[in-house]
Scaffold this active site. Structure first.
Site, PDB file in Angstrom:
ATOM      1  N   GLN A   1     -15.677  14.651   9.760  1.00 36.63           N
ATOM      2  CA  GLN A   1     -14.242  14.753   9.554  1.00 36.63           C
ATOM      3  C   GLN A   1     -13.548  13.468   9.992  1.00 36.63           C
ATOM      4  O   GLN A   1     -13.884  12.874  11.021  1.00 36.63           O
ATOM      5  CB  GLN A   1     -13.678  15.939  10.335  1.00 36.63           C
ATOM      6  CG  GLN A   1     -14.201  17.294   9.878  1.00 36.63           C
ATOM      7  CD  GLN A   1     -13.584  17.758   8.573  1.00 36.63           C
ATOM      8  OE1 GLN A   1     -12.902  17.012   7.885  1.00 36.63           O
ATOM      9  NE2 GLN A   1     -13.844  19.000   8.204  1.00 36.63           N
TER      10      GLN A   1
ATOM     11  N   ASN B   1     -17.320  26.355   5.235  1.00 30.68           N
ATOM     12  CA  ASN B   1     -16.532  25.121   5.206  1.00 30.68           C
ATOM     13  C   ASN B   1     -16.928  24.377   3.938  1.00 30.68           C
ATOM     14  O   ASN B   1     -17.584  23.337   3.981  1.00 30.68           O
ATOM     15  CB  ASN B   1     -16.806  24.282   6.452  1.00 30.68           C
ATOM     16  CG  ASN B   1     -15.957  23.025   6.499  1.00 30.68           C
ATOM     17  OD1 ASN B   1     -14.871  22.974   5.934  1.00 30.68           O
ATOM     18  ND2 ASN B   1     -16.454  21.998   7.167  1.00 30.68           N
TER      19      ASN B   1
ATOM     20  N   GLU C   1     -27.181  23.694   5.073  1.00 32.88           N
ATOM     21  CA  GLU C   1     -26.556  22.539   4.419  1.00 32.88           C
ATOM     22  C   GLU C   1     -27.562  21.937   3.454  1.00 32.88           C
ATOM     23  O   GLU C   1     -28.756  21.830   3.772  1.00 32.88           O
ATOM     24  CB  GLU C   1     -26.123  21.516   5.474  1.00 32.88           C
ATOM     25  CG  GLU C   1     -25.777  20.137   4.964  1.00 32.88           C
ATOM     26  CD  GLU C   1     -24.580  20.140   4.025  1.00 32.88           C
ATOM     27  OE1 GLU C   1     -24.658  19.463   2.987  1.00 32.88           O
ATOM     28  OE2 GLU C   1     -23.585  20.810   4.345  1.00 32.88           O
TER      29      GLU C   1
ATOM     30  N   CYS D   1       0.860  -1.185   0.000  1.00 31.70           N
ATOM     31  CA  CYS D   1       0.000   0.000   0.000  1.00 31.70           C
ATOM     32  C   CYS D   1       0.896   1.234   0.000  1.00 31.70           C
ATOM     33  O   CYS D   1       1.785   1.343   0.859  1.00 31.70           O
ATOM     34  CB  CYS D   1      -0.916   0.006   1.220  1.00 31.70           C
ATOM     35  SG  CYS D   1      -1.894   1.520   1.384  1.00 31.70           S
TER      36      CYS D   1
ATOM     37  N   PHE E   1     -22.580  25.607   4.425  1.00 33.34           N
ATOM     38  CA  PHE E   1     -22.015  24.265   4.216  1.00 33.34           C
ATOM     39  C   PHE E   1     -21.783  23.607   5.582  1.00 33.34           C
ATOM     40  O   PHE E   1     -20.717  23.067   5.858  1.00 33.34           O
ATOM     41  CB  PHE E   1     -20.693  24.324   3.436  1.00 33.34           C
ATOM     42  CG  PHE E   1     -20.689  25.209   2.232  1.00 33.34           C
ATOM     43  CD1 PHE E   1     -21.160  24.761   1.011  1.00 33.34           C
ATOM     44  CD2 PHE E   1     -20.213  26.514   2.306  1.00 33.34           C
ATOM     45  CE1 PHE E   1     -21.151  25.581  -0.106  1.00 33.34           C
ATOM     46  CE2 PHE E   1     -20.201  27.343   1.203  1.00 33.34           C
ATOM     47  CZ  PHE E   1     -20.673  26.884  -0.014  1.00 33.34           C
TER      48      PHE E   1
ATOM     49  N   CYS F   1     -10.275  22.694   2.799  1.00 32.47           N
ATOM     50  CA  CYS F   1      -9.521  21.459   2.583  1.00 32.47           C
ATOM     51  C   CYS F   1      -8.685  21.535   1.306  1.00 32.47           C
ATOM     52  O   CYS F   1      -8.052  20.557   0.921  1.00 32.47           O
ATOM     53  CB  CYS F   1     -10.462  20.257   2.517  1.00 32.47           C
ATOM     54  SG  CYS F   1     -11.657  20.329   1.155  1.00 32.47           S
TER      55      CYS F   1
ATOM     56  N   CYS G   1      -4.035  -1.990   9.517  1.00 34.68           N
ATOM     57  CA  CYS G   1      -3.458  -0.688   9.162  1.00 34.68           C
ATOM     58  C   CYS G   1      -3.293   0.184  10.412  1.00 34.68           C
ATOM     59  O   CYS G   1      -4.221   0.340  11.208  1.00 34.68           O
ATOM     60  CB  CYS G   1      -4.358   0.015   8.148  1.00 34.68           C
ATOM     61  SG  CYS G   1      -3.855   1.714   7.759  1.00 34.68           S
TER      62      CYS G   1
END
Length: 380
Positions: A211, A309, A264, A11, A240, A336, A87
């Site tokens: 998140q 956001n 939203e 990976c 948002f 982001c 993981c």
């Protein structure tokens, strides 16, 4: 952080694996500042660091192999699966679940979907853990063929996983490389996973967005609340807003003197936000299911503070034009995507970027979140 999967070339998702974490933070800060460019007066706080491992609250595992020997992990471009059930990005609460889910698949003959032949039923399993250690498990299946068998077998699974709170079947009929489909079938009476952050329970439903890094999300909400408190607005719009994280934290911090409104487009997220507000007793925060840009531009009045956001594309030219002409004093921008953030800041010349901070939502990668406080320039 060391990863055996990365070292064995099984990976390569964590492209910064092996780079000292302090260097990762420094590189991210440099890159974001380069993208935003020189903005006089903008003060940068120290980056908000994350745990290097065990920080992801959600595991989206592709199911491959056979019902007798299933793998939970990823697939390559040829559809070949690699098991990543251990993981190190996932906390122990998630990795401990993986062997139980594999046994569940074997015991009940749940045939994994084969990408090359387009046969089989079970495509993905999505596991989410709350800060309290409670779990949500979603079985992503090709059709409703396994809904009844999984529901019948649930008592055994719930007995093995006492912290399992929410279970559902997600129907993904199309042959697509996506983690989930549009239809959700509840398998437990409870369909809300409380995600407590900073003393506020955010209510996550199966289809809801949250998140990925709970600790960093909590830090971002605290930062927004701190900035809002120092500005002292009487009215706030959270555009948002998702499940209402920013709106709820600002409502609690500012008190009943401030009217807070979250907007939203996803009705399910809005219902989750409303239930969070009721549970927290925050009667002065309201939520509406609407397109954020349309709500803002069609509104008869303007708030004193706006939190945005947006998705990776940014707020867009329409919302930027509205902010330029509206009587909004303060903007708190959570991004982001530094590139779209830079574009949006350029489209807001009436606002001065004053404070900024990087939040490391995704250690071991090049991705991060950036928050900026903007104030309307004097006379603008």
């Amino acid at each position: 952080m060391h990863c055996d999967y990365f070292s064995a070339d099984l990976c390569r998702s964590c492209v910064r694996m092996g780079v000292p974490y302090g260097r990762q933070l420094e590189d991210k800060q440099i890159k974001v500042r380069e993208i935003l460019g020189d903005r006089p007066g903008l003060r940068w706080a120290s980056p908000m660091a994350s745990r290097e491992s065990g920080f992801r609250n959600k595991a989206k595992m592709v199911v491959t192999g056979s019902a007798e020997d299933p793998n939970l992990g990823i697939v390559d471009r040829r559809g070949r699966g690699t098991d990543l059930s251990e993981c190190g990005l996932y906390p122990a609460e998630i990795t401990r679940v993986m062997p139980v889910l594999k046994e569940f698949i074997r015991d009940h003959g749940l045939v994994p979907y084969d990408i090359s032949t387009r046969r089989g039923e079970l495509k993905n399993i999505i596991v989410t853990v709350s800060p309290r250690g409670e779990l949500m498990v979603r079985f992503v299946v090709r059709s409703k063929k396994y809904v009844v068998p999984i529901r019948r077998a649930l008592p055994g699974l719930l007995g093995r996983l006492p912290h399992l709170r929410v279970v559902s079947a997600n129907i993904l009929r199309e042959h697509k490389a996506v983690p989930e489909g549009p239809e959700e079938v509840p398998l437990t009476d409870e369909q809300i996973l409380p995600m407590p952050l900073n003393g506020i329970d955010l209510h996550l439903r199966p289809h809801g967005f949250f998140q990925t890094n709970s600790d960093i999300a909590a830090a971002m909400y605290r930062q927004a609340a701190d900035w809002a408190a120092q500005e002292g607005p009487a009215s706030v719009w959270d555009l948002f807003c998702g499940v209402g994280g920013f709106a709820l934290h600002l409502a609690e911090r500012l008190g009943e003197e401030a009217e807070v409104h979250g907007i939203e487009i996803d009705p399910e997220a809005i219902e989750a936000a409303k239930s969070s507000a009721r549970a927290a007793g925050l009667n002065h925060v309201h939520f509406s299911a609407a397109d954020a840009g349309t709500f803002a531009t069609m509104g008869a009045s303007s708030p004193q503070c706006v939190v945005v956001n947006p998705p990776r594309r940014g707020i867009g030219s329409e919302t930027a034009r509205w902010l330029e002409t509206a009587a909004v004093d303060t903007v708190i921008y959570s991004s982001c995507n530094a590139a779209s953030l830079a574009t949006d800041l350029d489209a807001l010349p009436s606002y001065e970027p004053c404070e900024a901070r990087l939040f490391d939502m995704f250690p071991q990668t090049t991705h991060s979140e950036t928050m900026v406080l903007l104030r309307r320039r004097s006379g603008a």
